[in-house]
Design a protein around this motif. Sequence first.
Motif, PDB file in Angstrom:
ATOM      1  N   ILE A   5      -4.587  -0.473  19.794  1.00 37.47           N
ATOM      2  CA  ILE A   5      -3.768  -1.685  19.816  1.00 37.47           C
ATOM      3  C   ILE A   5      -2.538  -1.405  20.663  1.00 37.47           C
ATOM      4  CG2 ILE A   5      -2.342  -3.251  18.444  1.00 37.47           C
ATOM      5  CD1 ILE A   5      -4.303  -2.828  16.121  1.00 37.47           C
ATOM      6  N   ARG A   6      -2.272  -2.290  21.594  1.00 47.24           N
ATOM      7  CA  ARG A   6      -1.042  -2.190  22.384  1.00 47.24           C
ATOM      8  C   ARG A   6      -0.122  -3.344  21.977  1.00 47.24           C
ATOM      9  NH1 ARG A   6       0.064   0.289  27.155  1.00 47.24           N
ATOM     10  NH2 ARG A   6      -2.146   0.508  27.692  1.00 47.24           N
TER      11      ARG A   6
ATOM     12  N   GLN B 109       4.351   5.417   5.230  1.00 51.61           N
ATOM     13  CA  GLN B 109       2.909   5.568   5.404  1.00 51.61           C
ATOM     14  C   GLN B 109       2.342   4.885   6.641  1.00 51.61           C
ATOM     15  OE1 GLN B 109       1.380   4.069   1.600  1.00 51.61           O
ATOM     16  NE2 GLN B 109       0.972   6.174   0.996  1.00 51.61           N
ATOM     17  N   ALA B 110       3.055   3.902   7.170  1.00 54.24           N
ATOM     18  CA  ALA B 110       2.443   3.059   8.201  1.00 54.24           C
ATOM     19  C   ALA B 110       3.410   2.649   9.302  1.00 54.24           C
ATOM     20  CB  ALA B 110       1.853   1.809   7.550  1.00 54.24           C
ATOM     21  N   VAL B 111       2.795   2.247  10.408  1.00 53.27           N
ATOM     22  CA  VAL B 111       3.523   1.625  11.512  1.00 53.27           C
ATOM     23  C   VAL B 111       3.007   0.191  11.619  1.00 53.27           C
ATOM     24  CG1 VAL B 111       3.819   1.620  14.017  1.00 53.27           C
ATOM     25  CG2 VAL B 111       3.854   3.773  12.782  1.00 53.27           C
ATOM     26  N   TYR B 112       3.920  -0.763  11.748  1.00 51.49           N
ATOM     27  CA  TYR B 112       3.534  -2.163  11.924  1.00 51.49           C
ATOM     28  C   TYR B 112       3.679  -2.511  13.404  1.00 51.49           C
ATOM     29  CZ  TYR B 112       3.659  -2.641   6.873  1.00 51.49           C
ATOM     30  OH  TYR B 112       3.414  -2.489   5.530  1.00 51.49           O
ATOM     31  N   VAL B 113       2.568  -2.942  13.995  1.00 45.40           N
ATOM     32  CA  VAL B 113       2.546  -3.263  15.420  1.00 45.40           C
ATOM     33  C   VAL B 113       2.259  -4.748  15.592  1.00 45.40           C
ATOM     34  CG1 VAL B 113       1.442  -2.780  17.635  1.00 45.40           C
ATOM     35  CG2 VAL B 113       1.702  -0.951  15.960  1.00 45.40           C
ATOM     36  N   GLU B 114       3.103  -5.417  16.384  1.00 41.70           N
ATOM     37  CA  GLU B 114       2.903  -6.838  16.657  1.00 41.70           C
ATOM     38  C   GLU B 114       2.258  -6.993  18.026  1.00 41.70           C
ATOM     39  OE1 GLU B 114       5.440 -10.922  17.368  1.00 41.70           O
ATOM     40  OE2 GLU B 114       6.333  -9.351  16.130  1.00 41.70           O
ATOM     41  N   ALA B 115       1.073  -7.588  18.057  1.00 39.99           N
ATOM     42  CA  ALA B 115       0.349  -7.803  19.309  1.00 39.99           C
ATOM     43  C   ALA B 115      -0.163  -9.241  19.342  1.00 39.99           C
ATOM     44  CB  ALA B 115      -0.813  -6.826  19.428  1.00 39.99           C
ATOM     45  N   ASN B 116       0.252  -9.996  20.339  1.00 41.68           N
ATOM     46  CA  ASN B 116      -0.168 -11.403  20.492  1.00 41.68           C
ATOM     47  C   ASN B 116       0.095 -12.228  19.235  1.00 41.68           C
ATOM     48  OD1 ASN B 116      -1.159 -10.916  23.135  1.00 41.68           O
ATOM     49  ND2 ASN B 116      -3.032 -10.055  22.256  1.00 41.68           N
ATOM     50  N   GLY B 117       1.242 -11.983  18.614  1.00 42.40           N
ATOM     51  CA  GLY B 117       1.635 -12.766  17.447  1.00 42.40           C
ATOM     52  C   GLY B 117       1.019 -12.323  16.144  1.00 42.40           C
TER      53      GLY B 117
END
Length: 197
Positions: free
Chosen positions: A5-6, A15-23
């Motif tokens: 995911i980019r 525990q986690a990374v939250y990544v926002e991609a295309n909303g």
Amino acid sequence: MIAYIRGKIAEITDQAVYVEANGVGYELICPNPFRFQNKLGQTDKIYTYHHVREDAQILYGFEKNEEKTLFAKILNVSGIGPKGALAVLASTGVQDFVMAIEQENEKFLTGFPGVGKKTARQMILDLKGKLPFDYTVEEVNVKQETGNNDALEEAIEALKALGYSDREINQIKPKLKQEKQQEADGYIRKGLALMMK
């Protein structure tokens, strides 16, 4: 299968990374989410492993593709689940793990949370000679000889004594390993400098 995911790194937890991609916001469970701390608010590419269970679908995230590959290989070992595989990757690098498997270093493997002698033997049985990485046995031997760094270990113990957590130390350990220091004091100074960044 979602390969990677980019997107923008929007939030980091224990525990986690939250990544926002295309909303869309993706929760990626990571071995060490704080590796991405310096990229918070920036766009980054995170390799993902989509794990499907009867009761859940979970995305695991990795900084490097080889970490994702190793995670998948460890999952194939009898008796090890995603939690155990994550603990391995949070504690060591791909190269060091391959070294331990190829050298049948049970002592190294039993240092991981939840890994006893029986599981360590199973890891060696299932993975030796089957890990798709470019480390030959000769390279492993050389790297293991240079990797037994007493000064570095002494420095790590000193950083713990100064109050730094295992998680904080694991974040900077890869950079410390690249240093060519002869004395623990040199590693300690470098470690403290990295902690201040």
